[in-house]
Design a protein around this motif. Structure first.
Motif, PDB file in Angstrom:
ATOM      1  N   SER A   1      58.284   1.102 -23.913  1.00 15.38           N
ATOM      2  CA  SER A   1      58.410  -0.123 -23.116  1.00 15.38           C
ATOM      3  C   SER A   1      59.881  -0.423 -22.813  1.00 15.38           C
ATOM      4  O   SER A   1      60.717  -0.434 -23.728  1.00 15.38           O
ATOM      5  CB  SER A   1      57.793  -1.292 -23.892  1.00 15.38           C
ATOM      6  N   LEU A   2      60.161  -0.678 -21.551  1.00 18.67           N
ATOM      7  CA  LEU A   2      61.539  -1.001 -21.163  1.00 18.67           C
ATOM      8  C   LEU A   2      61.944  -2.367 -21.717  1.00 18.67           C
ATOM      9  O   LEU A   2      63.067  -2.560 -22.179  1.00 18.67           O
ATOM     10  CB  LEU A   2      61.664  -0.985 -19.632  1.00 18.67           C
TER      11      LEU A   2
ATOM     12  N   VAL B   1      65.123  -3.043 -24.118  1.00 17.31           N
ATOM     13  CA  VAL B   1      66.201  -3.985 -23.789  1.00 17.31           C
ATOM     14  C   VAL B   1      66.343  -5.021 -24.910  1.00 17.31           C
ATOM     15  O   VAL B   1      67.458  -5.372 -25.317  1.00 17.31           O
ATOM     16  CB  VAL B   1      65.922  -4.668 -22.424  1.00 17.31           C
ATOM     17  N   GLU B   2      65.219  -5.499 -25.428  1.00 24.01           N
ATOM     18  CA  GLU B   2      65.273  -6.467 -26.542  1.00 24.01           C
ATOM     19  C   GLU B   2      66.009  -5.884 -27.735  1.00 24.01           C
ATOM     20  O   GLU B   2      66.838  -6.546 -28.358  1.00 24.01           O
ATOM     21  CB  GLU B   2      63.847  -6.841 -26.962  1.00 24.01           C
TER      22      GLU B   2
ATOM     23  N   GLN C   1      69.289  12.936 -20.875  1.00 22.49           N
ATOM     24  CA  GLN C   1      68.017  13.396 -20.325  1.00 22.49           C
ATOM     25  C   GLN C   1      66.825  12.645 -20.940  1.00 22.49           C
ATOM     26  O   GLN C   1      65.716  12.736 -20.426  1.00 22.49           O
ATOM     27  CB  GLN C   1      67.831  14.895 -20.612  1.00 22.49           C
ATOM     28  N   SER C   2      67.067  11.944 -22.069  1.00 23.92           N
ATOM     29  CA  SER C   2      65.917  11.409 -22.797  1.00 23.92           C
ATOM     30  C   SER C   2      66.077   9.967 -23.274  1.00 23.92           C
ATOM     31  O   SER C   2      65.356   9.534 -24.159  1.00 23.92           O
ATOM     32  CB  SER C   2      65.618  12.312 -24.001  1.00 23.92           C
ATOM     33  N   HIS C   3      67.060   9.261 -22.711  1.00 19.63           N
ATOM     34  CA  HIS C   3      67.292   7.895 -23.214  1.00 19.63           C
ATOM     35  C   HIS C   3      67.388   6.866 -22.088  1.00 19.63           C
ATOM     36  O   HIS C   3      67.810   7.184 -20.988  1.00 19.63           O
ATOM     37  CB  HIS C   3      68.598   7.838 -24.013  1.00 19.63           C
ATOM     38  N   TYR C   4      67.013   5.650 -22.455  1.00 25.25           N
ATOM     39  CA  TYR C   4      67.426   4.509 -21.653  1.00 25.25           C
ATOM     40  C   TYR C   4      68.866   4.217 -22.073  1.00 25.25           C
ATOM     41  O   TYR C   4      69.143   4.033 -23.259  1.00 25.25           O
ATOM     42  CB  TYR C   4      66.606   3.264 -21.980  1.00 25.25           C
TER      43      TYR C   4
ATOM     44  N   SER D   1      60.171   7.266 -27.887  1.00 29.47           N
ATOM     45  CA  SER D   1      59.744   6.524 -29.086  1.00 29.47           C
ATOM     46  C   SER D   1      60.166   5.055 -29.044  1.00 29.47           C
ATOM     47  O   SER D   1      59.620   4.231 -29.780  1.00 29.47           O
ATOM     48  CB  SER D   1      60.342   7.185 -30.326  1.00 29.47           C
ATOM     49  N   GLY D   2      61.145   4.729 -28.222  1.00 28.92           N
ATOM     50  CA  GLY D   2      61.639   3.351 -28.174  1.00 28.92           C
ATOM     51  C   GLY D   2      62.573   2.999 -29.305  1.00 28.92           C
ATOM     52  O   GLY D   2      62.927   1.836 -29.502  1.00 28.92           O
TER      53      GLY D   2
END
Lengths: 342, 69
Positions: free
Chosen positions: A220-221, A225-226, A250-253, A277-278
């Motif tokens: 979940s974005l 962000v939280e 390549q694999s992160h926000y 995985s968040g």
């Protein structure tokens, strides 16, 4: 050239607003904003299967901007930039009239359309400009030995009149000219500074988590962000770079936060959160040279203190043009005199 | 009547006299530029005023100062 192209850039946002008058209103101004995940879904549906690259936020209205690209592995594939109503997910009409002209002026001012070589060339010109200003201050003393401050001898020769104008206008604007000149030089080093930041301070953070393939985000974005904001409670969200974009791995926000005071709002902190995985991966504060770059931008463009400061910036820019032209005139007329009376 | 009086030579100024006002304007300008970056709101007016002193100096020099012949 830099002074002339810099003049319209001071009023960039005013020109944009004048060319793009809008009576756009949010669909539900008092309603709850949609979640980032919902808005991202809407954006991806409009982009017809493209992948997200960046998500940013307007500061003066409830609008988010999403940049997508068809395939991150194909260079030259088209970017798509859409804006959405934060309260409804509706598309917001683009306000890009005149944008091409302003982009043209900005690029001419920044790199002469030559990329990094153009930026470095202009940086070197900026260095020579600063040297010229300092030498002008040194030369001010012998010319003013017998004159009071502010003297302009208008009744003698044209050359003396312009010499006095050059000295007066030049010496009263030294602080502004040096600040704009030096911050301009720092701005031309943007690419090397960002690359150095990536190669040194962000290297360990990125290298440990870099994978070969660009992943499709599943976490979940909003939750990501939280988590990022929770690590730095004194900072607020600025923008998100998605996996595969130039500002992420390549694999992160890569979640970019900035401070919430007038000074720290220019300083950003990237936080990496695993896009599958968040999980929180890590964050890095900006090194001193990146902070210098970030603070150089407002100090160079004069867009940090309201309209009065911008008007003042424009007047000082015009004065600098007069000083430069009068300097050339004095140099040419001196050469002419030398040729006649060697 | 006074044609035989020697011409009064203007004394040479020291560096301190030459740079007193320019240094003051430099300090005020720099103060204003940094203040606007550090604070916002009504402080912007103070910083704008501080930076404006250089323009005021030009106006004073052109309008109110006695001009030499």
């Amino acid at each position: 050239m830099l002074c002339l192209t810099g003049l319209p850039l001071i009023f960039h946002s005013e020109i944009d607003n004048a060319l793009n008058p809008t009576d756009w209103q949010a669909a539900n101004p008092d309603g709850e904003p949609l979640s980032l995940d919902e808005l991202l879904d809407v954006a991806l549906m409009k982009a017809d299967g493209a992948i997200p690259l960046f998500m940013s936020f307007d500061t003066d209205r409830p609008v988010i901007n999403v940049t997508t690209k068809a395939d991150p592995n194909v260079s030259g594939s088209q970017f798509l930039f859409n804006s959405f109503d934060l309260t409804s997910g509706d598309l917001v009409p683009p306000a890009d009239k005149g944008g091409k002209i302003m982009d043209f002026i900005l690029q001419l001012h920044t790199d002469l359309f030559l990329g990094l070589p153009g930026m470095l060339f202009l940086g070197f010109m900026g260095f020579l400009f600063v040297v010229a200003v300092v030498s002008g201050v040194v030369l001010y003393a012998p010319f003013m030995r017998k004159l009071d401050f502010g003297t302009v001898r208008t009744k003698q020769s044209t050359r003396l009149k312009w010499l006095d104008y050059h000295n007066l206008l030049g010496v009263v604007t030294v602080a502004w000219v040096l600040v704009v000149g030096i911050t301009g030089i720092i701005n031309t080093l943007e690419d090397p500074i960002v690359e150095t930041w990536k190669a040194n301070d962000l290297k360990d953070l990125i290298a440990a988590h870099q994978t070969g393939e660009v992943v499709t985000p599943q976490a979940s974005l909003d939750a990501a962000v939280e988590k990022a904001v929770a690590t730095s409670p004194d900072k607020v969200l600025q923008f998100v770079a998605f996996p595969g974009s130039s500002y992420s791995t390549q694999s992160h926000y890569a979640i970019f936060l900035h401070g919430n005071t007038p000074l720290t709002e220019h300083l950003i902190t990237p936080v990496l959160v695993d896009a599958i995985s968040g999980e929180f991966v890590g964050l890095r504060e900006m090194p001193w040279y990146s902070k210098a770059l970030s603070l150089s931008r407002p100090l160079h463009f004069g867009d940090y203190g309201g309209l009065f400061l911008k008007i003042l910036w424009a007047i000082l820019d015009l004065i600098t043009i007069i000083v430069l032209i009068s300097g050339v005139y004095l140099w040419v007329s001196r050469r002419g005199r030398k040729a006649v009376f060697p | 009547m006074n044609s035989h009086l020697p011409l009064k030579k203007k004394p040479r100024k020291t560096l301190r006299q030459i740079f007193l006002i320019p240094v003051a304007l430099f300090a005020l300008g720099l103060f204003g530029l940094i203040l606007a970056l550090v604070e916002t709101g009504w402080v912007d007016m103070i910083s704008t005023l501080a930076i404006s002193t250089s323009l005021l100096a030009i106006i004073w020099g052109r309008l109110f100062k006695k001009r030499p012949q």
